[in-house]
Design a protein around this motif. Structure first.
Motif, PDB file in Angstrom:
ATOM      1  N   LEU A  59       0.840  -1.201   0.000  1.00  0.00           N
ATOM      2  CA  LEU A  59       0.000   0.000   0.000  1.00  0.00           C
ATOM      3  C   LEU A  59       0.875   1.251   0.000  1.00  0.00           C
ATOM      4  O   LEU A  59       1.604   1.514   0.959  1.00  0.00           O
ATOM      5  N   VAL A  60       0.825   2.027  -1.076  1.00  0.00           N
ATOM      6  CA  VAL A  60       1.620   3.252  -1.121  1.00  0.00           C
ATOM      7  C   VAL A  60       0.926   4.328  -0.301  1.00  0.00           C
ATOM      8  O   VAL A  60      -0.250   4.202   0.063  1.00  0.00           O
ATOM      9  N   LEU A  61       1.637   5.404  -0.001  1.00  0.00           N
ATOM     10  CA  LEU A  61       1.105   6.445   0.874  1.00  0.00           C
ATOM     11  C   LEU A  61      -0.207   7.022   0.350  1.00  0.00           C
ATOM     12  O   LEU A  61      -0.416   7.167  -0.855  1.00  0.00           O
ATOM     13  N   ALA A  62      -1.071   7.366   1.301  1.00  0.00           N
ATOM     14  CA  ALA A  62      -2.400   7.875   0.970  1.00  0.00           C
ATOM     15  C   ALA A  62      -2.338   9.121   0.095  1.00  0.00           C
ATOM     16  O   ALA A  62      -3.175   9.306  -0.788  1.00  0.00           O
ATOM     17  N   LYS A  63      -1.337   9.960   0.320  1.00  0.00           N
ATOM     18  CA  LYS A  63      -1.250  11.193  -0.467  1.00  0.00           C
ATOM     19  C   LYS A  63      -1.124  10.882  -1.953  1.00  0.00           C
ATOM     20  O   LYS A  63      -1.655  11.610  -2.802  1.00  0.00           O
ATOM     21  N   HIS A  64      -0.438   9.778  -2.280  1.00  0.00           N
ATOM     22  CA  HIS A  64      -0.285   9.386  -3.674  1.00  0.00           C
ATOM     23  C   HIS A  64      -1.583   8.774  -4.212  1.00  0.00           C
ATOM     24  O   HIS A  64      -1.987   9.060  -5.347  1.00  0.00           O
ATOM     25  N   ARG A  65      -2.243   7.955  -3.401  1.00  0.00           N
ATOM     26  CA  ARG A  65      -3.478   7.316  -3.854  1.00  0.00           C
ATOM     27  C   ARG A  65      -4.594   8.341  -4.050  1.00  0.00           C
ATOM     28  O   ARG A  65      -5.413   8.219  -4.971  1.00  0.00           O
ATOM     29  N   ILE A  66      -4.612   9.355  -3.199  1.00  0.00           N
ATOM     30  CA  ILE A  66      -5.581  10.446  -3.359  1.00  0.00           C
ATOM     31  C   ILE A  66      -5.285  11.228  -4.641  1.00  0.00           C
ATOM     32  O   ILE A  66      -6.186  11.526  -5.435  1.00  0.00           O
ATOM     33  N   ALA A  67      -4.020  11.557  -4.845  1.00  0.00           N
ATOM     34  CA  ALA A  67      -3.631  12.332  -6.030  1.00  0.00           C
ATOM     35  C   ALA A  67      -3.959  11.581  -7.312  1.00  0.00           C
ATOM     36  O   ALA A  67      -4.482  12.166  -8.280  1.00  0.00           O
ATOM     37  N   MET A  68      -3.687  10.281  -7.344  1.00  0.00           N
ATOM     38  CA  MET A  68      -3.978   9.486  -8.539  1.00  0.00           C
ATOM     39  C   MET A  68      -5.481   9.399  -8.800  1.00  0.00           C
ATOM     40  O   MET A  68      -5.932   9.487  -9.941  1.00  0.00           O
ATOM     41  N   ALA A  69      -6.255   9.224  -7.729  1.00  0.00           N
ATOM     42  CA  ALA A  69      -7.707   9.140  -7.892  1.00  0.00           C
ATOM     43  C   ALA A  69      -8.270  10.451  -8.425  1.00  0.00           C
ATOM     44  O   ALA A  69      -9.157  10.456  -9.287  1.00  0.00           O
ATOM     45  N   TYR A 218      -4.198   1.809 -21.012  1.00  0.00           N
ATOM     46  CA  TYR A 218      -5.595   1.408 -21.207  1.00  0.00           C
ATOM     47  C   TYR A 218      -6.171   0.624 -20.032  1.00  0.00           C
ATOM     48  O   TYR A 218      -7.355   0.277 -20.050  1.00  0.00           O
ATOM     49  N   LEU A 219      -5.338   0.340 -19.028  1.00  0.00           N
ATOM     50  CA  LEU A 219      -5.842  -0.273 -17.796  1.00  0.00           C
ATOM     51  C   LEU A 219      -6.100   0.802 -16.751  1.00  0.00           C
ATOM     52  O   LEU A 219      -7.027   0.678 -15.940  1.00  0.00           O
ATOM     53  N   ILE A 220      -5.261   1.819 -16.759  1.00  0.00           N
ATOM     54  CA  ILE A 220      -5.436   2.976 -15.880  1.00  0.00           C
ATOM     55  C   ILE A 220      -5.243   4.229 -16.731  1.00  0.00           C
ATOM     56  O   ILE A 220      -4.608   4.173 -17.782  1.00  0.00           O
ATOM     57  N   PRO A 221      -5.778   5.370 -16.304  1.00  0.00           N
ATOM     58  CA  PRO A 221      -5.666   6.587 -17.115  1.00  0.00           C
ATOM     59  C   PRO A 221      -4.216   7.002 -17.353  1.00  0.00           C
ATOM     60  O   PRO A 221      -3.339   6.763 -16.516  1.00  0.00           O
ATOM     61  N   ASP A 222      -3.975   7.641 -18.494  1.00  0.00           N
ATOM     62  CA  ASP A 222      -2.626   8.100 -18.823  1.00  0.00           C
ATOM     63  C   ASP A 222      -2.075   9.051 -17.761  1.00  0.00           C
ATOM     64  O   ASP A 222      -0.882   9.026 -17.450  1.00  0.00           O
ATOM     65  N   SER A 223      -2.953   9.888 -17.206  1.00  0.00           N
ATOM     66  CA  SER A 223      -2.504  10.845 -16.190  1.00  0.00           C
ATOM     67  C   SER A 223      -1.994  10.128 -14.950  1.00  0.00           C
ATOM     68  O   SER A 223      -1.062  10.589 -14.277  1.00  0.00           O
ATOM     69  N   VAL A 224      -2.609   8.984 -14.622  1.00  0.00           N
ATOM     70  CA  VAL A 224      -2.175   8.196 -13.466  1.00  0.00           C
ATOM     71  C   VAL A 224      -0.854   7.495 -13.773  1.00  0.00           C
ATOM     72  O   VAL A 224       0.039   7.430 -12.924  1.00  0.00           O
ATOM     73  N   ILE A 225      -0.709   6.988 -14.984  1.00  0.00           N
ATOM     74  CA  ILE A 225       0.558   6.361 -15.384  1.00  0.00           C
ATOM     75  C   ILE A 225       1.701   7.363 -15.270  1.00  0.00           C
ATOM     76  O   ILE A 225       2.779   7.055 -14.746  1.00  0.00           O
ATOM     77  N   GLU A 226       1.452   8.581 -15.752  1.00  0.00           N
ATOM     78  CA  GLU A 226       2.474   9.626 -15.690  1.00  0.00           C
ATOM     79  C   GLU A 226       2.844   9.946 -14.248  1.00  0.00           C
ATOM     80  O   GLU A 226       4.023  10.095 -13.904  1.00  0.00           O
ATOM     81  N   TYR A 227       1.830  10.017 -13.381  1.00  0.00           N
ATOM     82  CA  TYR A 227       2.079  10.313 -11.960  1.00  0.00           C
ATOM     83  C   TYR A 227       2.916   9.206 -11.324  1.00  0.00           C
ATOM     84  O   TYR A 227       3.854   9.474 -10.562  1.00  0.00           O
ATOM     85  N   ILE A 228       2.588   7.970 -11.635  1.00  0.00           N
ATOM     86  CA  ILE A 228       3.322   6.823 -11.082  1.00  0.00           C
ATOM     87  C   ILE A 228       4.798   6.879 -11.474  1.00  0.00           C
ATOM     88  O   ILE A 228       5.685   6.671 -10.643  1.00  0.00           O
ATOM     89  N   HIS A 229       5.051   7.198 -12.726  1.00  0.00           N
ATOM     90  CA  HIS A 229       6.436   7.273 -13.179  1.00  0.00           C
ATOM     91  C   HIS A 229       7.169   8.469 -12.565  1.00  0.00           C
ATOM     92  O   HIS A 229       8.348   8.369 -12.196  1.00  0.00           O
ATOM     93  N   GLN A 230       6.464   9.582 -12.430  1.00  0.00           N
ATOM     94  CA  GLN A 230       7.073  10.780 -11.834  1.00  0.00           C
ATOM     95  C   GLN A 230       7.519  10.522 -10.393  1.00  0.00           C
ATOM     96  O   GLN A 230       8.557  11.023  -9.951  1.00  0.00           O
ATOM     97  N   HIS A 231       6.714   9.756  -9.666  1.00  0.00           N
ATOM     98  CA  HIS A 231       6.995   9.534  -8.245  1.00  0.00           C
ATOM     99  C   HIS A 231       7.604   8.156  -7.967  1.00  0.00           C
ATOM    100  O   HIS A 231       7.766   7.784  -6.800  1.00  0.00           O
TER     101      HIS A 231
END
Length: 263
Positions: A59-69, A218-231
């Motif tokens: 489980l990654v930090l809540a701040k990241h899960r909130i931001a991705m959502a 196509y499994l998760i939004p592109d914006s979320v993929i970008e966030y994951i890679h950034q962090h």
């Protein structure tokens, strides 16, 4: 008449680690189904990620899960992300989260209705706002896990609030309802939604693919993929987070007397 329909808000609680297209699809399926009953008018949806105190491995930090959502739901005009549960220092029982949101949205809705109603409206005959828990079919099976739920909490979730449960894979939510006396007693408050377009996307598989450097487009939004890679999220190191930790619901509920749901 649509004006006589019961206004309804759908609440989804979970890890959202990370949020997937399938998570968001649940809201659309549930809204269509509830509208088709002729009884409800869905007026909002809430995504409520769990706090870091949940203790689930990977489980990654809540701040990241909130931001991705929030990034994922930028395109939605009716589903929002709420961080109240995620900011609690300890894991919060689902029913407690439901009580909080119901009190909050009921107050906001009543104020809004009072502002927009004309002088001929009769508040005594206006349908009362409802809140129901939105979940996947696998969620109903958690009620059977010893020590995970308190009996009175299951009673309140199913009886006072209600559930909207979307099918997933080969799971049979009907059986979960049938095998529980508590759920069966509130069968009229549990709405089972059939997903005819099968989508087996799971956050677990998304994390596994990311750890292995595979595409999750196509499994998760592109914006979320970008966030994951950034962090630099969802690595072999992050998957070891909370390794060996007992889920907080099990340790917290162990402090309460546990009985079978069907005793």
């Amino acid at each position: 008449m649509a004006s006589r329909r019961v206004p309804l808000v759908l609440l989804a609680c979970g890890s959202f680690n990370p949020i997937t297209n399938q998570h968001m699809r649940l809201f659309e399926l549930a809204r269509d189904h509830m509208h088709s009953t002729g009884q409800y008018q869905v007026v909002g949806g809430i995504v409520s990620p769990v706090s870091d105190g949940y203790g689930k491995q990977g489980l990654v930090l809540a701040k990241h899960r909130i931001a991705m959502a929030r990034l994922a739901l930028q395109s939605s005009n009716w589903v929002t992300v709420d961080d109240w549960e995620s900011q609690q220092p300890d894991w919060t029982e689902t029913v407690v989260t439901m009580r909080y949101h119901y009190g909050r949205i009921l107050k906001d809705y009543d104020q809004s209705e009072g502002t927009h109603k004309d002088c001929n409206a009769n508040p005594l005959t206006s349908p009362r706002l409802k809140l129901k828990l939105l979940c996947g079919a696998d969620f109903l099976n958690t009620f059977k896990i010893p020590g995970l739920w308190q009996d009175d909490h299951v009673e309140e979730v199913a009886g006072r609030f209600g559930l909207v449960c979307v099918s997933r894979g080969g799971l049979q939510p009907e059986r979960a309802v049938h095998e529980s006396d508590t759920l069966s007693r509130h069968n009229n408050n549990i709405f089972l939604v059939r997903e005819w377009v099968r989508n087996e996307t799971s956050a677990t598989e998304v994390r596994r693919a990311l750890r292995r450097g595979l595409s999750v487009k196509y499994l998760i939004p592109d914006s979320v993929i970008e966030y994951i890679h950034q962090h630099n999220l969802y690595t072999e190191d992050s998957e070891r987070r909370n390794e060996g930790t007992v889920l907080r619901p099990l340790t917290k509920q162990a402090q309460q007397p546990v009985k079978s749901l069907d005793d």
